[in-house]
Design a protein around this motif. Sequence first.
Motif, PDB file in Angstrom:
ATOM      1  N   ARG A  36      48.096  56.898  63.867  1.00  0.00           N
ATOM      2  CA  ARG A  36      47.175  56.534  64.934  1.00  0.00           C
ATOM      3  C   ARG A  36      47.747  56.962  66.278  1.00  0.00           C
ATOM      4  NH1 ARG A  36      43.940  50.950  63.824  1.00  0.00           N
ATOM      5  NH2 ARG A  36      43.670  51.164  61.570  1.00  0.00           N
ATOM      6  N   VAL A  37      46.938  57.666  67.061  1.00  0.00           N
ATOM      7  CA  VAL A  37      47.359  58.173  68.369  1.00  0.00           C
ATOM      8  C   VAL A  37      46.386  57.646  69.421  1.00  0.00           C
ATOM      9  CG1 VAL A  37      47.786  60.211  69.765  1.00  0.00           C
ATOM     10  CG2 VAL A  37      48.318  60.240  67.310  1.00  0.00           C
ATOM     11  N   PRO A  38      46.885  56.914  70.450  1.00  0.00           N
ATOM     12  CA  PRO A  38      45.982  56.427  71.502  1.00  0.00           C
ATOM     13  C   PRO A  38      45.517  57.566  72.402  1.00  0.00           C
ATOM     14  CG  PRO A  38      48.239  55.879  72.036  1.00  0.00           C
ATOM     15  CD  PRO A  38      48.269  56.479  70.656  1.00  0.00           C
ATOM     16  N   ILE A  39      44.321  57.423  72.937  1.00  0.00           N
ATOM     17  CA  ILE A  39      43.739  58.419  73.831  1.00  0.00           C
ATOM     18  C   ILE A  39      43.608  57.783  75.221  1.00  0.00           C
ATOM     19  CG2 ILE A  39      41.745  59.887  74.300  1.00  0.00           C
ATOM     20  CD1 ILE A  39      41.171  59.869  71.292  1.00  0.00           C
ATOM     21  N   PHE A  40      44.315  58.340  76.216  1.00  0.00           N
ATOM     22  CA  PHE A  40      44.268  57.845  77.587  1.00  0.00           C
ATOM     23  C   PHE A  40      43.475  58.822  78.455  1.00  0.00           C
ATOM     24  CE2 PHE A  40      48.103  56.108  75.695  1.00  0.00           C
ATOM     25  CZ  PHE A  40      48.063  54.778  76.079  1.00  0.00           C
ATOM     26  N   ILE A  41      42.661  58.278  79.351  1.00  0.00           N
ATOM     27  CA  ILE A  41      41.849  59.135  80.227  1.00  0.00           C
ATOM     28  C   ILE A  41      42.213  58.909  81.692  1.00  0.00           C
ATOM     29  CG2 ILE A  41      39.505  59.727  80.951  1.00  0.00           C
ATOM     30  CD1 ILE A  41      38.519  58.908  78.215  1.00  0.00           C
ATOM     31  N   ASN A  42      41.933  57.725  82.214  1.00  0.00           N
ATOM     32  CA  ASN A  42      42.177  57.436  83.628  1.00  0.00           C
ATOM     33  C   ASN A  42      43.311  56.437  83.790  1.00  0.00           C
ATOM     34  OD1 ASN A  42      40.142  59.126  84.605  1.00  0.00           O
ATOM     35  ND2 ASN A  42      38.583  57.530  84.296  1.00  0.00           N
ATOM     36  N   ARG A  43      44.046  56.555  84.903  1.00  0.00           N
ATOM     37  CA  ARG A  43      45.217  55.716  85.156  1.00  0.00           C
ATOM     38  C   ARG A  43      44.831  54.460  85.934  1.00  0.00           C
ATOM     39  NH1 ARG A  43      50.524  58.655  87.517  1.00  0.00           N
ATOM     40  NH2 ARG A  43      50.009  59.922  85.669  1.00  0.00           N
ATOM     41  N   ASN A  44      45.421  53.319  85.536  1.00  0.00           N
ATOM     42  CA  ASN A  44      45.329  52.047  86.278  1.00  0.00           C
ATOM     43  C   ASN A  44      43.896  51.571  86.493  1.00  0.00           C
ATOM     44  OD1 ASN A  44      48.082  52.142  86.417  1.00  0.00           O
ATOM     45  ND2 ASN A  44      48.195  52.602  88.599  1.00  0.00           N
ATOM     46  N   GLN A  45      43.066  51.645  85.446  1.00  0.00           N
ATOM     47  CA  GLN A  45      41.677  51.208  85.571  1.00  0.00           C
ATOM     48  C   GLN A  45      41.430  49.819  84.972  1.00  0.00           C
ATOM     49  OE1 GLN A  45      39.448  53.108  87.467  1.00  0.00           O
ATOM     50  NE2 GLN A  45      41.459  54.028  87.850  1.00  0.00           N
ATOM     51  N   GLU A  46      42.429  49.237  84.320  1.00  0.00           N
ATOM     52  CA  GLU A  46      42.317  47.893  83.773  1.00  0.00           C
ATOM     53  C   GLU A  46      43.433  47.028  84.350  1.00  0.00           C
ATOM     54  OE1 GLU A  46      39.782  47.138  81.989  1.00  0.00           O
ATOM     55  OE2 GLU A  46      39.035  49.186  81.661  1.00  0.00           O
ATOM     56  N   ARG A  47      43.384  45.713  84.049  1.00  0.00           N
ATOM     57  CA  ARG A  47      44.380  44.798  84.602  1.00  0.00           C
ATOM     58  C   ARG A  47      44.872  43.824  83.536  1.00  0.00           C
ATOM     59  NH1 ARG A  47      44.777  44.829  90.130  1.00  0.00           N
ATOM     60  NH2 ARG A  47      43.192  46.067  91.193  1.00  0.00           N
ATOM     61  N   ILE A  48      46.122  43.387  83.711  1.00  0.00           N
ATOM     62  CA  ILE A  48      46.635  42.335  82.861  1.00  0.00           C
ATOM     63  C   ILE A  48      46.030  41.007  83.328  1.00  0.00           C
ATOM     64  CG2 ILE A  48      48.778  43.591  82.445  1.00  0.00           C
ATOM     65  CD1 ILE A  48      50.176  41.711  84.376  1.00  0.00           C
ATOM     66  N   PRO A  49      46.118  39.930  82.536  1.00  0.00           N
ATOM     67  CA  PRO A  49      45.543  38.641  82.967  1.00  0.00           C
ATOM     68  C   PRO A  49      46.141  38.150  84.281  1.00  0.00           C
ATOM     69  CG  PRO A  49      46.072  38.609  80.624  1.00  0.00           C
ATOM     70  CD  PRO A  49      46.632  39.884  81.164  1.00  0.00           C
ATOM     71  N   ASP A  50      45.363  37.340  84.996  1.00  0.00           N
ATOM     72  CA  ASP A  50      45.817  36.792  86.276  1.00  0.00           C
ATOM     73  C   ASP A  50      47.065  35.931  86.083  1.00  0.00           C
ATOM     74  OD1 ASP A  50      43.660  38.054  87.290  1.00  0.00           O
ATOM     75  OD2 ASP A  50      42.518  36.251  87.778  1.00  0.00           O
ATOM     76  N   TYR A  51      47.845  35.833  87.165  1.00  0.00           N
ATOM     77  CA  TYR A  51      49.122  35.112  87.135  1.00  0.00           C
ATOM     78  C   TYR A  51      48.973  33.791  87.883  1.00  0.00           C
ATOM     79  CZ  TYR A  51      54.105  34.200  87.937  1.00  0.00           C
ATOM     80  OH  TYR A  51      55.355  33.639  87.968  1.00  0.00           O
ATOM     81  N   HIS A  52      49.527  32.702  87.325  1.00  0.00           N
ATOM     82  CA  HIS A  52      49.586  31.428  88.059  1.00  0.00           C
ATOM     83  C   HIS A  52      50.741  30.598  87.516  1.00  0.00           C
ATOM     84  CE1 HIS A  52      47.400  29.443  84.686  1.00  0.00           C
ATOM     85  NE2 HIS A  52      46.694  30.566  84.671  1.00  0.00           N
TER      86      HIS A  52
END
Length: 798
Positions: free
Chosen positions: A713-729
Amino acid sequence: MRFRLLLLFQLGWLLPFTLPAQKTSVHSLTGYVREAVTGKPIAGATVFVQNNRKGTRTGSDGYFVIPLPEGRYTVRFSHVGYVVKTEAVTLNKLLLLNVELAEDSQYLQEVVVQTEAPDRNVRKVEMGVTQLSIKNIKRIPAFMGEVDIVRSLLLLPGVTTVGEGATGFNVRGGSVDQNLVLLDEVPLFNTSHLFGFFSVFNPDVVRDATLHRGGIAAGYGGRASSVLDIKIKEPEAEKWTLNGGIGLVSSRLGVEGPVIPRKLSVLAATRVSVNDFLFQLGPPSLRGTKANFYDLTTKVKFQPNEQHTVTFTGYVSRDVFKLPSDSLASLEVNASSTRFDYETMAGAVRWNYFISKRFNLATTAIWSRYQTETSVPDSSNAFRLQAEVLHRQVRSDLSINVNEKHQVQTGASLIDYSIQPNRLVPGPFSNVLPVVLPIERAYEVAAYVQDDWNLTSTVALQLGLRYSALLNRGPADVRTYSPEQPREPGTAAAEQEYGAGKIYHSSGGIEPRLAVRWNLAPGQSVKAGYHRLRQYINLITNTTAALPTSRWKLADQNVSPVIADQWSLGYFRNINNDAIELSAEVYYKTLQNALDYKDGADLTLNALPETDLLQGRGQAYGLETQLRKNKGAWTGWVSYTYSRTFLTIDSPFVEERINGGRAYPANFDKPHTLNATATYRPSLRFSLSLNFTYSTGRPITQPYGRAVINGVRVPIFINRNQERIPDYHRLDFSMLFEQDPARQRRVQQSWVFAIYNVYAHKNAYSVFYRFDPRQDKDAFKLAIFGSVFPSLTWNFKF
């Protein structure tokens, strides 16, 4: 003779200011007001001459000047929270006083954030400047009981980090290397112990920390985002004291006192962490881990008379981190027991020459070296990967007090850089081949002038102009690339060799600075500012959290210096006799030659880093608001920051574009940040502190799909930094138990109990992708501190 020529050179352009002043024979009462115990300057202290009812307030360095004719005077020194002191003074010549005020033990209403005059946030011209006293930093709940100056900055508006345990901090859309961190004027290239878990500053020797994120004076330069100026306290000049503490992570011990009373005093403090035994209590996979550090800070002050003061500041730190087993895939070397060593050695000698009531000259020689080493002891694959940054500097600063409304500063600086990017040294029986990258050498020269001018009772200006330049010098092999094709290894159009000392490239320019303050009414002001900064040295790493072992690189003919222009506007207001402070600042910043990297860039042992580096435009903007309560049993502040940071990397060549040349969020872009801290101090012996922080998750690059190639299985990446990790608190809690300061005891002690991450939230440090057939999923969350961390620390002082 050389000193006279230097003085005449710096004074030449100021003759129009100084000549009219020679017409008067009035003397001046000058001096410094400091704390009796710590020697820390007291800003905003009132100096009042009772005979003629003239007075003034001390500046941020505790300095004051009052023009007076010859005679005898009674002078009163006072500040909120200190015992009033009155002195009889005979003024018949130049007189420099050193006044020490003792704390009033019955006073409970103290400033929480900054040790300045109660309304200085409204009256001062510069904006985006915050000072934290070490006393208040120690009350902030600490991780594992370690008082951390850098971590405390994260509670200020406009300051963020990419995650827990990450090195450095981000200010107003800047990367971690765009912060100039100074320890008594010495620049430090690493500010963390144990890969970012703790800062390198011993809290027992720090006097205060000042963060300049908006209004940066012309005397500072070399970084594109902020200046963190940390001052070491003055050594005790009256008696010898011993202090320290014992905690879960580290133990501290310090000593200070006079060698020659009132003339020569010394301070030395160390902090040592030996944590190997903790890993022995863990699972078998961690029992071979080592995680230790130490640091040593010294300061020597010699003041033979009132005109001359010589100080020496020295700093040494070292970290050792060893993993029981791993694989260094970037070097294509399978190895076990990888060990990381990194250390800092730095020092500065400063000579302060109080020439007269109008002129003060400070000259400083600075030396700072940062070394890293990654090593593997396996006989067949043994190696040591080394890097080094050497910074040598001489600077001279002249302060001129033209009159009560007009102060001028000017100075010059010369920096000598020497950077060893990487050196691979194989072991005696190793199959690894040696690699030595060429040393980068350059001079950075700078000169500046700044004028602080109170035009009227309501309008004040701070005008500054700085010129800086980087001069790259040989020996070096200089490569030139054709603009008709992308930069790739082996595509250099020409290469020329330069001998030792030969200047082969230069870059530089002017850096204007401007700040304006307009008082709308008592307790209200509006401020505006603009500044330009140039950065000639960058930390290059293609990881989100830069490691201490990442390499540094100088600007040259192929990598342009980063240039930042920032505009800011703010409103400041104090109410209820300065008990409540309100502020709001907006800023807009543009970046030229912002750095990023090609997909799959490998910078370790890369002799051609310019082929993996990309440069483009950047923009950052935001709103910073703060509400602070300074008086009463409950004190604290709440701040909210909205900020965005975008990069645009475009090129005629597809290989040198990111996201097709469209703007994308930077790795440290966090739109929303909310910080709240509160301290409850019902008595002099007990205080309780709470702080809560929330922020938007940082950007990440997620695969848009996956393909199966030959069963893999090979991941396919297109655009950089378009998603986010969950919020921090996170919520933290601490309690401080002290002895009654009104009762004098031979041994003073205190206990600090703290809980980090009270409700054990598993904040995501990163989200990574790996196919796991047992769970049939690809995405996994990594949490660094996913549990509650209690701590107990004992502090003492003899």
